[in-house]
Write an enzyme that holds these catalytic residues in place. Structure first.
Site, PDB file in Angstrom:
ATOM      1  N   TYR A 138      61.120  34.820 -11.734  1.00 56.10           N
ATOM      2  CA  TYR A 138      62.373  34.153 -11.496  1.00 56.10           C
ATOM      3  C   TYR A 138      63.323  34.379 -12.594  1.00 56.10           C
ATOM      4  O   TYR A 138      64.677  33.990 -12.323  1.00 56.10           O
ATOM      5  CB  TYR A 138      61.906  32.630 -11.800  1.00 56.10           C
ATOM      6  CG  TYR A 138      61.197  32.150 -10.402  1.00 56.10           C
ATOM      7  CD1 TYR A 138      59.843  32.383 -10.381  1.00 56.10           C
ATOM      8  CD2 TYR A 138      61.892  31.294  -9.509  1.00 56.10           C
ATOM      9  CE1 TYR A 138      59.166  32.089  -9.237  1.00 56.10           C
ATOM     10  CE2 TYR A 138      61.016  30.904  -8.436  1.00 56.10           C
ATOM     11  CZ  TYR A 138      59.751  31.305  -8.302  1.00 56.10           C
ATOM     12  OH  TYR A 138      58.983  30.769  -7.235  1.00 56.10           O
ATOM     13  N   LYS A 197      46.355  36.202 -14.669  1.00 56.65           N
ATOM     14  CA  LYS A 197      45.581  37.512 -14.064  1.00 56.65           C
ATOM     15  C   LYS A 197      45.506  38.796 -15.106  1.00 56.65           C
ATOM     16  O   LYS A 197      46.237  39.696 -15.324  1.00 56.65           O
ATOM     17  CB  LYS A 197      46.612  37.993 -13.167  1.00 56.65           C
ATOM     18  CG  LYS A 197      46.154  39.172 -11.770  1.00 56.65           C
ATOM     19  CD  LYS A 197      44.988  38.770 -10.991  1.00 56.65           C
ATOM     20  CE  LYS A 197      44.738  39.979 -10.480  1.00 56.65           C
ATOM     21  NZ  LYS A 197      43.464  39.594  -9.651  1.00 56.65           N
ATOM     22  N   ASP A 230      43.794  34.232  -8.491  1.00 57.42           N
ATOM     23  CA  ASP A 230      43.003  34.283  -6.977  1.00 57.42           C
ATOM     24  C   ASP A 230      41.787  33.474  -7.112  1.00 57.42           C
ATOM     25  O   ASP A 230      41.579  32.814  -6.119  1.00 57.42           O
ATOM     26  CB  ASP A 230      42.878  36.078  -6.796  1.00 57.42           C
ATOM     27  CG  ASP A 230      42.091  36.719  -7.842  1.00 57.42           C
ATOM     28  OD1 ASP A 230      41.772  36.174  -8.918  1.00 57.42           O
ATOM     29  OD2 ASP A 230      41.675  37.987  -7.611  1.00 57.42           O
ATOM     30  N   ASP A 254      54.303  28.325  -8.451  1.00 54.82           N
ATOM     31  CA  ASP A 254      54.783  28.341  -7.297  1.00 54.82           C
ATOM     32  C   ASP A 254      53.821  28.243  -6.297  1.00 54.82           C
ATOM     33  O   ASP A 254      53.629  27.387  -5.212  1.00 54.82           O
ATOM     34  CB  ASP A 254      56.049  29.114  -6.923  1.00 54.82           C
ATOM     35  CG  ASP A 254      56.685  29.003  -5.805  1.00 54.82           C
ATOM     36  OD1 ASP A 254      57.035  27.819  -5.318  1.00 54.82           O
ATOM     37  OD2 ASP A 254      56.809  30.003  -4.998  1.00 54.82           O
ATOM     38  N   ASP A 258      51.650  24.988  -3.697  1.00 58.01           N
ATOM     39  CA  ASP A 258      51.647  24.653  -2.042  1.00 58.01           C
ATOM     40  C   ASP A 258      50.237  24.348  -1.775  1.00 58.01           C
ATOM     41  O   ASP A 258      50.299  23.685  -0.951  1.00 58.01           O
ATOM     42  CB  ASP A 258      52.450  25.956  -1.595  1.00 58.01           C
ATOM     43  CG  ASP A 258      53.997  25.546  -1.011  1.00 58.01           C
ATOM     44  OD1 ASP A 258      54.398  24.869  -2.121  1.00 58.01           O
ATOM     45  OD2 ASP A 258      54.440  26.006  -0.195  1.00 58.01           O
TER      46      ASP A 258
HETATM   47  C1  IPM Z   1      59.908  25.129  -5.345  1.00 61.71           C
HETATM   48  C2  IPM Z   1      60.376  26.081  -4.285  1.00 61.71           C
HETATM   49  C3  IPM Z   1      61.291  26.877  -5.189  1.00 61.71           C
HETATM   50  C4  IPM Z   1      60.647  27.625  -5.904  1.00 61.71           C
HETATM   51  C5  IPM Z   1      62.492  27.780  -4.103  1.00 61.71           C
HETATM   52  C6  IPM Z   1      63.005  26.791  -2.931  1.00 61.71           C
HETATM   53  C7  IPM Z   1      63.187  28.506  -4.928  1.00 61.71           C
HETATM   54  O1  IPM Z   1      59.569  26.792  -3.654  1.00 61.71           O
HETATM   55  O2  IPM Z   1      60.341  24.544  -5.791  1.00 61.71           O
HETATM   56  O3  IPM Z   1      58.400  25.559  -5.234  1.00 61.71           O
HETATM   57  O4  IPM Z   1      60.211  29.021  -5.556  1.00 61.71           O
HETATM   58  O5  IPM Z   1      60.355  27.407  -7.046  1.00 61.71           O
HETATM   59 MN    MN Z   2      57.356  26.480  -3.940  1.00 64.58          MN
END
Ligand code: IPM
Ligand code: MN
Length: 358
Positions: A138, A197, A230, A254, A258
Site C-alpha cells: 500500500y 509468507k 495461505d 486486507d 474479507d
Molecule cells: C478495506 C478496503 C480498502 C483496502 C480499499 C477500499 C482501498 O478493501 O478497507 O479493506 O484495501 O484497505
Molecule cells: Mn478490504
C-alpha cells in the site's frame, strides 16, 4: 463532570448515511446512559461531493480532522467515479496522513447469526485480526516503464521499515495481553499468531520474524505462533477456534479479513477501526456503499453500530462500548438474516431494536 468527545461524522456515499444514522442513534443513547458527551460535526465527503466540487479531501478539511477525537465513517464509492480516486484520495489518504497504522478487525460471530461453516458457532468464531495499516504494498512504490511495448515492466514493491514493523507488533502484543483468551477469562493463555509468507518473502519475514521474537521477549505472558497466509485461509475455515489474536502485514490483512467477515455473517456485521494509538482514529463498517440497496431502508446497520461501539471503547469508555456489543448480541437472534432486505426488519427498525436492548 462528564467528558466530551469530538467526533467527525463522515457518512459518505450509498448506504453509508443510512447505517451511520443508526450508529449515531445508538452511540448517542449509550453516551447518555453512561454519562459521556459526544459532540458531532458532519462532513460531506465522498463520491457525491467529489463530483460536485472536483475535490476529494481538501487540505483544510484534513487539517480540521486532526483536531477530533475520532472519525466515524460510513462508506465511500460512486459508480461515476473511476475506481481508485476515492479509495486513494480519501480512505487511504486519511489512514496515511493520520498515521492510523493499525487496522483492528474483530471477527465475532454473534448469537444466531448464520455462519457458512458447518458446526461452527459463536464459541469457535471469536478472534481479532490486527492488520498493519501503513506500509507494505500500500506504500505505492512502483511504476510502469516502456509502457505499450512488449518489454513493458510493471513493478509494485512491498516495503516495511523496522519502525513500522516494531510499532505494529508492539501494539499487537499489548492487545493480546489485554484482550487475549486468558485476559478475557475464556482460555488458558493469550496467543498472538503472526501471519506471513516467510517461505517466499524471505527478506520481509527475516525482518518481521526477528522483530516478532525481539518484541515478544517483553511479553512472556503472550504465546507466539506463526502461520503462512495461505494455510491461514484454510484454518480460518476448517478450525477458526485456533485463533486468538492475529497480526499480519497490510495486504495479507486486507485479504484474510474479507474471508473472516463472511465467517462472522458477512459485511453487514463486520466492523473495523483504523487506529492511531496516539492520534485520531477512524471507525467504519468494513462493507461498501451497496448501491443496489441505497435509500431503501434495507441495509444492515449492525456493522456501523459495532464500529460505533469500538469507537467508544477506544476513548476508554469500555462500559459503553461493551453495552452496545451486548445490545447487538440481543438483537441478532431476533433477525431472520444479516443480509440486506432479508433481515425481517428495516434498517431503522434494527437500530431501534439495538436501542431498546441498550
Ligand atoms: C478495506 C478496503 C480498502 C483496502 C480499499 C477500499 C482501498 O478493501 O478497507 O479493506 O484495501 O484497505
Ligand atoms: Mn478490504
Amino acid at each position: 463532570m462528564s467528558k466530551t468527545y469530538k467526533i467527525a461524522v463522515m457518512p459518505g456515499d450509498g448506504t453509508g448515511p443510512e447505517v451511520i444514522n443508526e450508529g449515531c442513534k445508538v452511540i448517542d443513547a449509550a453516551a447518555e446512559k453512561f454519562g459521556i458527551k459526544l459532540e458531532k460535526t458532519h462532513y460531506d465527503l465522498g463520491g457525491e461531493s467529489y463530483l460536485r466540487t472536483g475535490e476529494v479531501l481538501p487540505d483544510s478539511v484534513l487539517e480540521e480532522l486532526k483536531g477530533f477525537d475520532a472519525i466515524y465513517l460510513g462508506a465511500v464509492g460512486h459508480v461515476d467515479v473511476k475506481p481508485g480516486i476515492l479509495e486513494k484520495g480519501l480512505l487511504l489518504k486519511l489512514r496515511f496522513e493520520l498515521d492510523q497504522y493499525i487496522n483492528l478487525r474483530p471477527v465475532k460471530l454473534y448469537p444466531s447469526v448464520e455462519c457458512p461453516i458447518k458446526n461452527k458457532g459463536p464459541k469457535e468464531i471469536d478472534y481479532t485480526v490486527i492488520r498493519e495499516n501503513s506500509g507494505g504494498l500500500y506504500t505505492g512504490i512502483g511504476g510502469l516503464s516502456r509502457a505499450g511495448t512488449k518489454d513493458e515492466v510493471a513493478t509494485q514493491q512491498m516495503m516495511y521499515t523496522y519502525d513500522q514493523v516494531e510499532r505494529c507488533l508492539r501494539y499487537a502484543f499489548e492487545y493480546a495481553r489485554q484482550y487475549g483468551r486468558k485476559a478475557r477469562g475464556i482460555g488458558e493463555k493469550n496467543t498472538l499468531a503472526m501471519v506471513g509468507k516467510s517461505n517466499v518473502l524471505t527478506f520481509m519475514y527475516e525482518l518481521w520474524n526477528r522483530v516478532f521474537a525481539e518484541v515478544g521477549a517483553d511479553y512472556p505472558d503472550v504465546e507466539r505462533e506463526y502461520y503462512h497466509v495461505d494455510a491461514t485461509c484454510l484454518y480460518m475455515v476448517a478450525c477458526p477456534e485456533m485463533f486468538d489474536i492475529v497480526v499480519t502485514e497490510n495486504m495479507f490483512g486486507d485479504i484474510i479479513t474479507d474471508l473472516a467477515a463472511i465467517t462472522q455473517g458477512g459485511l453487514g456485521v463486520a466492523a473495523g477501526g483504523n487506529i492511531n494509538p496516539n492520534g485520531v482514529s477512524m471507525f467504519e463498517p468494513i462493507g461498501g456503499t451497496a448501491p443496489m440497496w441505497t435509500g431503501k431502508n434495507a441495509i444492515n446497520p449492525l456493522a456501523a453500530i459495532g464500529a460505533g461501539a469500538m469507537m467508544l471503547t477506544s476513548f476508554g469508555e469500555e462500559e459503553a462500548g461493551c453495552a452496545i456489543e451486548a445490545a447487538i448480541a440481543e438483537t441478532t437472534p431476533k433477525m431472520k438474516s444479516q443480509m440486506a432486505d432479508a433481515m425481517g426488519y428495516t434498517t431503522t427498525e434494527i437500530g431501534d431494536l439495538v436501542l431498546s436492548a441498550l
